[in-house]
Design a protein around this motif. Structure first.
Motif, short mmCIF file in Angstrom:
data_model
loop_
_atom_site.label_atom_id
_atom_site.label_comp_id
_atom_site.label_asym_id
_atom_site.label_seq_id
_atom_site.Cartn_x
_atom_site.Cartn_y
_atom_site.Cartn_z
N UNK A 1 3.22 28.05 -12.33
CA UNK A 1 3.59 26.45 -14.04
C UNK A 1 3.39 25.45 -14.10
N UNK A 2 3.79 24.69 -14.56
CA UNK A 2 3.56 23.12 -14.04
C UNK A 2 3.89 22.75 -13.62
N UNK A 3 4.40 21.66 -12.62
CA UNK A 3 5.44 20.58 -12.15
C UNK A 3 4.61 19.85 -12.90
N UNK A 4 5.79 18.08 -12.48
CA UNK A 4 5.77 17.40 -13.12
C UNK A 4 6.31 15.79 -11.32
N UNK A 5 5.32 15.50 -11.27
CA UNK A 5 6.49 14.93 -9.83
C UNK A 5 6.17 12.65 -10.37
N UNK A 6 7.45 12.86 -9.89
CA UNK A 6 7.72 11.50 -10.37
C UNK A 6 9.01 10.52 -9.05
N UNK A 7 8.51 9.69 -9.57
CA UNK A 7 9.41 8.91 -8.52
C UNK A 7 10.76 9.06 -8.37
N UNK A 8 11.24 8.68 -7.27
CA UNK A 8 12.91 8.75 -7.59
C UNK A 8 13.85 7.58 -6.33
N UNK B 1 0.47 -1.29 0.15
CA UNK B 1 -0.16 -0.06 0.20
C UNK B 1 0.56 1.16 0.27
N UNK B 2 1.93 0.96 0.91
CA UNK B 2 3.12 2.61 0.82
C UNK B 2 3.39 2.78 -0.61
N UNK B 3 3.35 1.73 -1.25
CA UNK B 3 4.11 1.80 -2.66
C UNK B 3 3.14 2.49 -3.45
N UNK B 4 2.39 2.06 -3.68
CA UNK B 4 0.76 2.29 -4.48
C UNK B 4 0.21 3.55 -3.96
N UNK B 5 0.33 3.62 -2.94
CA UNK B 5 -0.37 5.25 -2.08
C UNK B 5 0.52 6.38 -3.25
N UNK B 6 1.42 6.22 -3.57
CA UNK B 6 2.01 7.76 -3.86
C UNK B 6 1.66 7.12 -5.23
N UNK B 7 0.61 6.50 -6.33
CA UNK B 7 0.58 6.76 -7.15
C UNK B 7 -0.72 7.76 -8.04
N UNK B 8 -0.97 8.55 -7.39
CA UNK B 8 -2.17 9.25 -7.77
C UNK B 8 -1.09 10.40 -7.47
N UNK B 9 -0.56 10.71 -7.11
CA UNK B 9 0.19 11.70 -6.99
C UNK B 9 1.32 12.31 -8.69
N UNK B 10 1.61 10.72 -8.99
CA UNK B 10 2.51 11.10 -9.62
C UNK B 10 1.60 11.62 -11.13
N UNK B 11 3.24 12.14 -11.94
CA UNK B 11 2.31 13.19 -12.87
C UNK B 11 2.52 14.19 -13.19
N UNK B 12 1.98 15.25 -14.52
CA UNK B 12 2.29 16.34 -14.56
C UNK B 12 0.95 17.13 -14.18
N UNK B 13 1.21 18.12 -13.49
CA UNK B 13 -0.03 19.28 -12.66
C UNK B 13 0.58 20.61 -13.27
N UNK B 14 -0.89 21.39 -13.42
CA UNK B 14 -0.55 22.48 -14.20
C UNK B 14 -1.82 23.41 -13.59
N UNK B 15 -1.38 24.84 -13.32
CA UNK B 15 -2.10 25.81 -12.74
C UNK B 15 -3.35 26.69 -13.62
N UNK C 1 -1.46 15.25 -17.51
CA UNK C 1 -0.74 14.29 -18.90
C UNK C 1 -0.16 15.06 -20.66
N UNK C 2 -0.81 15.88 -21.02
CA UNK C 2 -0.66 15.74 -22.00
C UNK C 2 0.16 17.18 -22.05
N UNK C 3 0.74 17.90 -20.94
CA UNK C 3 1.36 18.87 -20.71
C UNK C 3 2.80 19.08 -20.74
N UNK C 4 4.45 18.79 -21.19
CA UNK C 4 5.41 18.92 -21.67
C UNK C 4 5.73 20.19 -21.01
#
Lengths: 136, 280
Positions: free
Chosen positions: B147-154, B36-50, B264-267
């Motif tokens: 401006x947009x931000x992208x949240x990724x796993x590291x 669950x701990x690993x999957x709990x992060x999943x929803x927050x991943x991706x590109x988010x824009x204001x 997700x379409x935003x680069x």
């Protein structure tokens, strides 16, 4: 070269907050209730963060005044097609926007008119586009 | 649920029927918790824009424009109510925004220490080198930037890629604490965890800087920031609440909120900065 100030009073009320416009709040530096038009010759153009900037030499009854015009954020403008080649030193351009609050030669640029007459919106968001977005 | 080997129900000791089952659950729980701990992060991943970047989306209202770099929730709600009131249909929305912002300024004003008030008085747009020059913002303005931000796993951790100033911000999710000794930096040191679906990020060791251009409020190196990110749907979005504690500057907690749409379409566009001449 010529300088054209057209002070147009807009019926926008007291816009103490930066509505809709910039990366930083333009209301802190600019009087958003006034509009001016400045025409001059480009000396430098940077499509960079935090704001796009055009530096101008403006004729003021025979003397030359240096002006700085600040537009929208770099990445927003790049997304809508700006390339950084819109103007070059030596070009005569006209800029419409808001004057500085302290009287210095700054303009918060909303519209840029190129030498060929093309007018470009140079900010991040058009305030008027959100006039009807009042409720869900 | 997979039952581990050696965990078969045993009746020889006349144990109640639920005991072996409970034992099995206890054995299995740590494995599930880890997953669950690993999957709990999943929803927050991706590109988010204001609202700047995703302004064509009909989710946004004029209230979101007014809060493009975050604002107190009360201000957003008050402005939304003003915008929704037919009495104000002929009032330009920026004027309503100005009205609401006064409540914001008053709320913050009431929470300033004497030092905080002095810092604010000394701050002006012209005195902020970051306004005119090629200098990235500090943690607060960066975390709520337009401006947009992208949240990724590291690895076990998260990495936030901000388009603004092309900055990278690690958020350590591996259970570590803030280090005892660490130089203060622009973005500070961030540790995070997911609790009940909320990503909680605590940040300390931040170089003193400004909280916002609008309020002119500053903060000291005693700042502690607590961000809470919650994912909502329809449209998919990230609601960010940033709580600021700084006993040098604030008598209470300052709280600002900001909404990011899932895009997700935003680069991310490469940010570029120039050393520019100051104002004429």
């Amino acid at each position: 070269m010529r300088l054209s100030y057209s002070l147009l009073l807009f019926a926008v009320g007291a816009m103490a907050l930066a509505p809709a416009t910039a990366h930083h709040s333009p209301a802190m530096l600019y009087d958003l209730s006034l509009e001016i038009v400045v025409t001059g010759v480009v000396t430098r153009y940077d499509l960079g963060n935090p704001h796009m900037r055009i530096y101008l030499d403006v004729d003021n009854e025979g003397a030359t005044d240096a002006w700085l015009a600040e537009g929208g954020s770099r990445t927003r403008l790049v997304r809508v097609g700006w390339t950084g080649d819109e103007v070059a030193p030596g070009d005569e351009v006209t800029i419409r926007g808001h004057p500085s609050r302290d009287g210095s030669n700054l303009i918060h640029m909303e519209y840029l008119t190129l030498p060929d007459g093309t007018e470009m919106f140079a900010e991040d968001i058009r305030t008027e586009d959100f006039n009807d977005r009042r409720r869900r | 649920m997979r039952i581990p080997m050696g965990c078969r129900p045993v009746r020889a000791f006349c144990l109640p029927r639920w005991v072996p089952v409970a034992a099995c659950v206890v054995l299995v729980l740590p494995h599930n918790a880890s997953a669950q701990s690993a999957d709990a992060i999943e929803p927050f991943l991706g590109t988010w824009s204001g609202v700047f970047t995703a302004q064509e989306h009909d989710y946004w209202t004029a209230a979101d424009i007014a809060c493009f770099v975050g604002c107190p929730r009360d201000m957003h709600e008050q402005l939304s109510a003003l915008l929704a009131d037919p009495v104000n249909d002929d009032v330009p929305w920026p004027a309503l925004a100005a009205q609401s912002s006064q409540a914001w300024f008053a709320e913050f004003e009431a929470q300033m220490t004497q030092t905080g008030l002095q810092v604010r008085e000394a701050n002006s747009p012209e005195s902020d080198p970051k306004f005119l020059n090629c200098q990235p913002y500090g943690f607060v303005r960066q975390a709520t930037n337009p401006l947009p931000m992208q949240i990724v796993r590291d690895g076990q951790n998260l990495l936030v890629r901000y388009e603004e100033w092309a900055l990278l911000r690690p958020i350590y999710m591996d259970g570590r604490d803030h280090p005892e000794h660490r130089t203060h930096t622009l973005l500070g040191h961030s540790i995070g965890r997911v609790e009940d679906g909320v990503l909680i990020v605590e940040t300390e060791r931040v170089t003193s800087d400004r909280v916002s251009d609008e309020t002119r409020i500053g903060h000291s190196e005693e700042l502690r920031g607590i961000e809470r990110y919650t994912v909502h749907d329809d449209p998919r979005r990230l609601e960010q609440t940033l709580t600021l504690e700084d006993p040098v500057t604030f008598t209470g907690r300052l709280v600002v909120t900001k909404t990011w749409l899932y895009t997700p379409e935003v680069e991310l566009v490469q940010d570029t900065c120039f050393q520019q001449p100051g104002k004429p």
